[in-house]
Design a protein around this motif. Structure first.
Motif, PDB file in Angstrom:
ATOM      1  N   ASP A 165      32.081  39.709  37.716  1.00  0.00           N
ATOM      2  CA  ASP A 165      32.234  38.806  38.869  1.00  0.00           C
ATOM      3  C   ASP A 165      32.908  39.568  40.005  1.00  0.00           C
ATOM      4  O   ASP A 165      34.110  39.827  39.953  1.00  0.00           O
ATOM      5  N   GLU A 166      32.140  39.962  40.990  1.00  0.00           N
ATOM      6  CA  GLU A 166      32.610  40.749  42.135  1.00  0.00           C
ATOM      7  C   GLU A 166      33.426  41.980  41.704  1.00  0.00           C
ATOM      8  O   GLU A 166      34.574  42.151  42.130  1.00  0.00           O
ATOM      9  N   SER A 219      30.792  31.765  40.385  1.00  0.00           N
ATOM     10  CA  SER A 219      31.786  32.029  39.336  1.00  0.00           C
ATOM     11  C   SER A 219      31.735  30.956  38.254  1.00  0.00           C
ATOM     12  O   SER A 219      31.888  31.254  37.064  1.00  0.00           O
TER      13      SER A 219
HETATM   14 MG   LIG Z   1      33.553  33.325  42.745  1.00  0.00          MG
END
Ligand SMILES: [Mg+2]
Ligand SMILES: Nc1ncnc2c1ncn2[C@@H]1O[C@H](COP(=O)(O)OP(=O)(O)OP(=O)(O)O)[C@@H](O)[C@H]1O
Length: 242
Positions: free
Chosen positions: A170-171, A49
């Protein structure tokens, strides 16, 4: 013009802590060509991240070079960087980050408020992208009136509203069941087929398989960068088939 939308050279990131600088990214090098589709993997805390935030120009490296669409990010003033970021990148996060009291049209058109575009024009453009993600019948709905997968589609529509060349996610399927995740991945594939570059963080190997390329972080370093190989079809032996 550069053929890489992302070019990172020798990037380091330290966080300042009470115990002194804490290194989170170390000697990271990565080039992403226009049209590529990269899955970033690696254990929790490995720096994924942090790296995505730097790619998205939301955070700065401690040292090293980052060229976005051929522009040296660390040499741009804040206003120029904001413009470059807004026209180049669309963000999709795990938690959708939707405004709960605003309908889908207002949620999706939010990035255009900052660009000083009139409300009519904003809503007209939001309607186009909401139709693109299959939510044309929900324009006036609130986020809590639609499913999790639909909410993620709203977040993708919002990311698309400035017609970005790069999607950073991000995810994006982290909060979704596997069937809904597959739908979202199918949609990312369509975007990539349309020429949009995608960089996506995931913990799940099944999700990473959808990307053309897989990059793995371990302890702040890239330890693997390989093409996703086509799965060998599993053939049943006659005995298994019976
Ligand atoms: Mg992360
Ligand atoms: N603002 C901050 N200040 C200090 N340390 C931080 C900060 N943000 C992240 N870290 C530390 O940096 C490291 C990497 O964090 P990061 O969020 O990038 O990991 P990640 O790979 O995304 O993990 P996850 O898979 O759990 O999301 C972790 O050790 C984390 O504690």
């Amino acid at each position: 013009m550069s053929q890489n939308i992302i070019q990172v050279r020798d990037l380091y990131k330290d966080y300042q802590t009470a115990l002194g600088p804490f290194p989170v990214l170390k000697e990271v090098n990565l080039s992403v060509a226009f049209g590529d589709y990269v899955a970033i993997m690696g254990p929790s805390g490995s720096g994924k991240s942090t790296f995505m935030n730097i790619l998205g120009c939301l955070d700065k490296p401690s040292s090293g070079e980052y060229m976005l669409d051929g522009y040296p990010v660390d040499k741009l003033d804040d206003a120029t960087l904001a413009k470059l970021r807004n026209r180049t990148i669309g963000f999709v996060f795990q938690g959708f980050n939707l405004l709960s009291r605003s309908n889908l049209l207002d949620n999706v058109s939010l990035p255009l408020v900052y660009a000083g575009i009139s409300k009519n024009e904003r809503h007209a453009r939001a309607k186009v992208v909401l139709e693109k993600v299959g939510l044309g019948n929900y324009l006036q709905s609130l986020p809590n009136q639609i499913s999790g997968g639909q909410q993620q589609r709203v977040a993708i529509a919002r990311a698309l509203i400035n017609q970005p060349r790069l999607i950073l996610a991000d995810e994006p399927t982290g909060n979704l069941d596997s069937k809904t995740s597959e739908d979202i991945m199918q949609f990312f594939k369509e975007l990539n087929d349309d020429g949009i570059t995608i960089v996506l963080v995931t913990h799940e190997p099944d999700i990473a398989e959808h990307a053309k390329r897989q990059v793995r972080f371990l302890d702040g370093r890239i330890v693997q960068d390989s093409l996703t190989t086509a799965k060998t079809p599993y053939l049943l032996t006659p005995a298994e088939a019976n």
